[in-house]
Design an enzyme around this catalytic site. Structure first.
Site, PDB file in Angstrom:
ATOM      1  N   GLY A 187      -1.931   1.902  13.141  1.00  0.00           N
ATOM      2  CA  GLY A 187      -1.447   1.574  11.926  1.00  0.00           C
ATOM      3  C   GLY A 187      -2.105   2.446  10.473  1.00  0.00           C
ATOM      4  O   GLY A 187      -2.329   3.228  11.138  1.00  0.00           O
ATOM      5  N   LEU A 230     -13.276  -1.556  13.333  1.00  0.00           N
ATOM      6  CA  LEU A 230     -13.049  -1.650  12.107  1.00  0.00           C
ATOM      7  C   LEU A 230     -13.282  -3.455  11.256  1.00  0.00           C
ATOM      8  O   LEU A 230     -13.381  -3.466  10.807  1.00  0.00           O
ATOM      9  CB  LEU A 230     -11.454  -1.338  11.069  1.00  0.00           C
ATOM     10  CG  LEU A 230     -11.433   0.020  11.621  1.00  0.00           C
ATOM     11  CD1 LEU A 230     -10.128   0.503  10.696  1.00  0.00           C
ATOM     12  CD2 LEU A 230     -12.734   0.662  11.318  1.00  0.00           C
ATOM     13  N   GLY A 260      -5.135   2.528  18.445  1.00  0.00           N
ATOM     14  CA  GLY A 260      -4.242   2.606  17.649  1.00  0.00           C
ATOM     15  C   GLY A 260      -3.297   2.791  16.677  1.00  0.00           C
ATOM     16  O   GLY A 260      -4.315   4.678  16.682  1.00  0.00           O
ATOM     17  N   LYS A 310       0.635  -1.289  -0.239  1.00  0.00           N
ATOM     18  CA  LYS A 310      -0.608   0.076  -0.069  1.00  0.00           C
ATOM     19  C   LYS A 310       1.000   1.005   0.169  1.00  0.00           C
ATOM     20  O   LYS A 310       0.463   2.149  -0.944  1.00  0.00           O
ATOM     21  CB  LYS A 310      -0.427  -0.198   1.596  1.00  0.00           C
ATOM     22  CG  LYS A 310      -2.149  -1.286   0.734  1.00  0.00           C
ATOM     23  CD  LYS A 310      -3.165  -0.518   2.385  1.00  0.00           C
ATOM     24  CE  LYS A 310      -4.228  -1.446   1.947  1.00  0.00           C
ATOM     25  NZ  LYS A 310      -5.560  -0.951   3.010  1.00  0.00           N
TER      26      LYS A 310
HETATM   27  P1  NAP Z   1      -1.418  -1.901  11.703  1.00  0.00           P
HETATM   28  O1  NAP Z   1      -0.699  -1.503  10.902  1.00  0.00           O
HETATM   29  O2  NAP Z   1      -0.833  -3.627  11.863  1.00  0.00           O
HETATM   30  O3  NAP Z   1      -1.940  -1.541  12.624  1.00  0.00           O
HETATM   31  C1  NAP Z   1      -2.268  -2.292  14.014  1.00  0.00           C
HETATM   32  C2  NAP Z   1      -1.949  -1.269  14.905  1.00  0.00           C
HETATM   33  O4  NAP Z   1      -2.654  -2.038  16.603  1.00  0.00           O
HETATM   34  C3  NAP Z   1      -0.844  -0.392  15.257  1.00  0.00           C
HETATM   35  O5  NAP Z   1      -1.368   0.542  15.718  1.00  0.00           O
HETATM   36  C4  NAP Z   1      -0.152  -1.566  16.837  1.00  0.00           C
HETATM   37  O6  NAP Z   1       0.670  -1.502  17.480  1.00  0.00           O
HETATM   38  C5  NAP Z   1      -1.361  -2.258  17.523  1.00  0.00           C
HETATM   39  N1  NAP Z   1      -1.238  -2.770  18.232  1.00  0.00           N
HETATM   40  C6  NAP Z   1      -1.828  -4.394  17.531  1.00  0.00           C
HETATM   41  N2  NAP Z   1      -1.958  -5.358  18.337  1.00  0.00           N
HETATM   42  C7  NAP Z   1      -1.427  -4.505  19.955  1.00  0.00           C
HETATM   43  C8  NAP Z   1      -2.327  -4.997  21.175  1.00  0.00           C
HETATM   44  N3  NAP Z   1      -2.356  -5.369  21.126  1.00  0.00           N
HETATM   45  N4  NAP Z   1      -2.126  -4.177  21.923  1.00  0.00           N
HETATM   46  C9  NAP Z   1      -2.430  -3.153  21.703  1.00  0.00           C
HETATM   47  N5  NAP Z   1      -2.124  -2.212  20.500  1.00  0.00           N
HETATM   48  C10 NAP Z   1      -2.252  -2.921  19.231  1.00  0.00           C
HETATM   49  O7  NAP Z   1      -2.789  -3.276  10.817  1.00  0.00           O
HETATM   50  P2  NAP Z   1      -3.720  -2.713  10.086  1.00  0.00           P
HETATM   51  O8  NAP Z   1      -3.863  -2.337   8.126  1.00  0.00           O
HETATM   52  O9  NAP Z   1      -3.919  -0.609  10.611  1.00  0.00           O
HETATM   53  O10 NAP Z   1      -5.614  -2.742  10.588  1.00  0.00           O
HETATM   54  C11 NAP Z   1      -5.659  -2.803  11.688  1.00  0.00           C
HETATM   55  C12 NAP Z   1      -7.755  -4.280  11.929  1.00  0.00           C
HETATM   56  O11 NAP Z   1      -7.933  -3.467  11.098  1.00  0.00           O
HETATM   57  C13 NAP Z   1      -7.284  -4.742  11.443  1.00  0.00           C
HETATM   58  O12 NAP Z   1      -8.152  -5.777  12.385  1.00  0.00           O
HETATM   59  C14 NAP Z   1      -7.771  -5.453   9.853  1.00  0.00           C
HETATM   60  O13 NAP Z   1      -8.725  -6.631   9.824  1.00  0.00           O
HETATM   61  C15 NAP Z   1      -8.933  -4.142   9.987  1.00  0.00           C
HETATM   62  N6  NAP Z   1      -9.190  -2.900   9.007  1.00  0.00           N
HETATM   63  C16 NAP Z   1     -10.230  -3.497   8.818  1.00  0.00           C
HETATM   64  C17 NAP Z   1     -10.428  -2.647   7.154  1.00  0.00           C
HETATM   65  C18 NAP Z   1     -12.018  -2.544   7.440  1.00  0.00           C
HETATM   66  O14 NAP Z   1     -12.436  -2.519   5.624  1.00  0.00           O
HETATM   67  N7  NAP Z   1     -12.999  -3.426   7.644  1.00  0.00           N
HETATM   68  C19 NAP Z   1     -10.118  -2.238   6.878  1.00  0.00           C
HETATM   69  C20 NAP Z   1      -8.106  -1.811   6.964  1.00  0.00           C
HETATM   70  C21 NAP Z   1      -8.230  -2.686   8.313  1.00  0.00           C
HETATM   71  P3  NAP Z   1       2.119  -1.615  17.367  1.00  0.00           P
HETATM   72  O15 NAP Z   1       2.764  -1.236  16.205  1.00  0.00           O
HETATM   73  O16 NAP Z   1       2.372  -1.014  18.917  1.00  0.00           O
HETATM   74  O17 NAP Z   1       1.981  -2.725  16.942  1.00  0.00           O
END
Ligand code: NAP
Length: 288
Positions: free
Chosen positions: A134, A230, A132, A72
């Site tokens: 990310g 999400l 979060g 991405k």
């Molecule tokens: P990402 O870039 O990996 O970000 C994940 C975030 O969550 C980071 O800030 C991470 O912090 C934090 N995190 C992970 N494990 C944690 C924990 N145990 N405690 C506290 N914070 C934690 O992932 P992303 O792409 O943003 O996706 C995140 C979520 O959104 C996923 O569940 C994904 O399936 C969902 N999503 C859904 C859609 C939709 O269309 N519905 C679209 C995009 C994403 P650290 O960096 O400190 O680990």
């Protein structure tokens, strides 16, 4: 099943891995329902092959494609134009071929705000708390700004990543104040939250008994608040169950997934997408 012929135009999704993507079924169902001569393919591309793949897509006349993890951000320098929304998010999830080259945008923002817009509210006084920092959190920040929210609080566990997140918005001139906090501050913040968004994967299948928010903390959430997770699998996460017990309005990530796909299809085909069929296809895949 529609017929693929010599005139069929190509769409697809690139990623690594891409095997578990729900997009091919969703888009091909939509294409069949519209009766247009397109096909949407899963295109597994390794990071080291990204540039050569994009050049190849031009050669074979691909009309457009979606981008999933891990491309991405990496794709951005390979495009001739990137929309303001995608620049703001810092990631592209949809690409369309134009006469001057590849044009990239980010439809996760439209996907995220769609179920909120349906609530028909004035968002200008809304206090947003985002769990979060990310990739998805970035789409949430841009989306909330588009809705008109002016105050966003972001919670994270790594102070360095938190300040990088905050600084990354400095050059974007978004009309919003972004405040950063460690999780210890959530109990204090949550009682003032009008919109609480979980962008962490905590609670996602198979860890369905976990929530990013402790029981004692969620009890401070107002019954007037909106809790938005999400995650779309399971459809009601532990976090959403907790919020429901507080009387809050809850939203899961399914509609975001549907609407980001619908927005992409509209860009490629220039037609109104069959959103109900796309939603149904996702529900069937998730249940199946
Ligand atoms: P990402 O870039 O990996 O970000 C994940 C975030 O969550 C980071 O800030 C991470 O912090 C934090 N995190 C992970 N494990 C944690 C924990 N145990 N405690 C506290 N914070 C934690 O992932 P992303 O792409 O943003 O996706 C995140 C979520 O959104 C996923 O569940 C994904 O399936 C969902 N999503 C859904 C859609 C939709 O269309 N519905 C679209 C995009 C994403 P650290 O960096 O400190 O680990």
């Amino acid at each position: 099943m529609q017929l693929i012929t010599g005139t069929t135009k190509l769409l697809g999704v690139i990623g690594d891995p891409v095997e578990h993507s729900l997009s091919p079924v969703m888009h091909n169902r939509a294409i069949a329902s519209l009766g247009v001569d397109y096909v949407y393919l899963p295109l597994p591309i390794k990071p080291e092959d990204l540039a050569v793949a994009i050049a190849g897509f031009k050669a074979i006349g691909l009309v457009g494609f979606n981008i999933t993890i891990p491309h991405k951000q990496a794709i951005m320098p390979l495009l001739s134009e990137v929309s303001d929304i995608a620049q703001g998010v810092g990631a592209v999830n949809t690409v369309y071929r134009t006469n001057s080259g590849w044009w990239g945008t980010n439809t996760d923002v439209a996907g995220f705000i769609s179920p909120l817009q349906a609530l028909n509210r004035d968002w200008s006084q809304t206090k947003v708390v985002v769990l979060g920092y990310g990739g998805a959190a970035r789409a949430v920040v841009v989306g909330c700004t588009q809705l008109g929210c002016t105050k966003i609080h972001v919670i994270g566990r790594n102070p360095q990543k938190l300040s990088q997140f905050q600084q990354s918005w400095d050059s974007t001139n978004l009309p919003v104040s972004i405040n950063i906090h460690l999780w210890q501050q959530l109990p204090e913040l949550i009682s003032q939250a009008d919109l609480l968004v979980n962008t962490t994967p905590v609670g996602m299948y198979p860890d369905i008994d976990r929530s990013p928010v402790e029981e004692a903390t969620i009890q401070r959430l107002s019954a007037k608040a909106i809790a938005y997770d999400l995650i779309y699998t399971p459809s009601t996460t532990k976090f959403l169950q907790q919020a429901q017990q507080q009387g809050a309005v809850t939203l899961n990530g399914l509609e975001m997934l549907v609407q980001q796909g619908a927005a992409a299809l509209k860009i490629w085909l220039g037609q109104t997408p069959p959103v109900d069929i796309m939603r149904q296809s996702l529900q069937e895949q998730l249940q199946g």
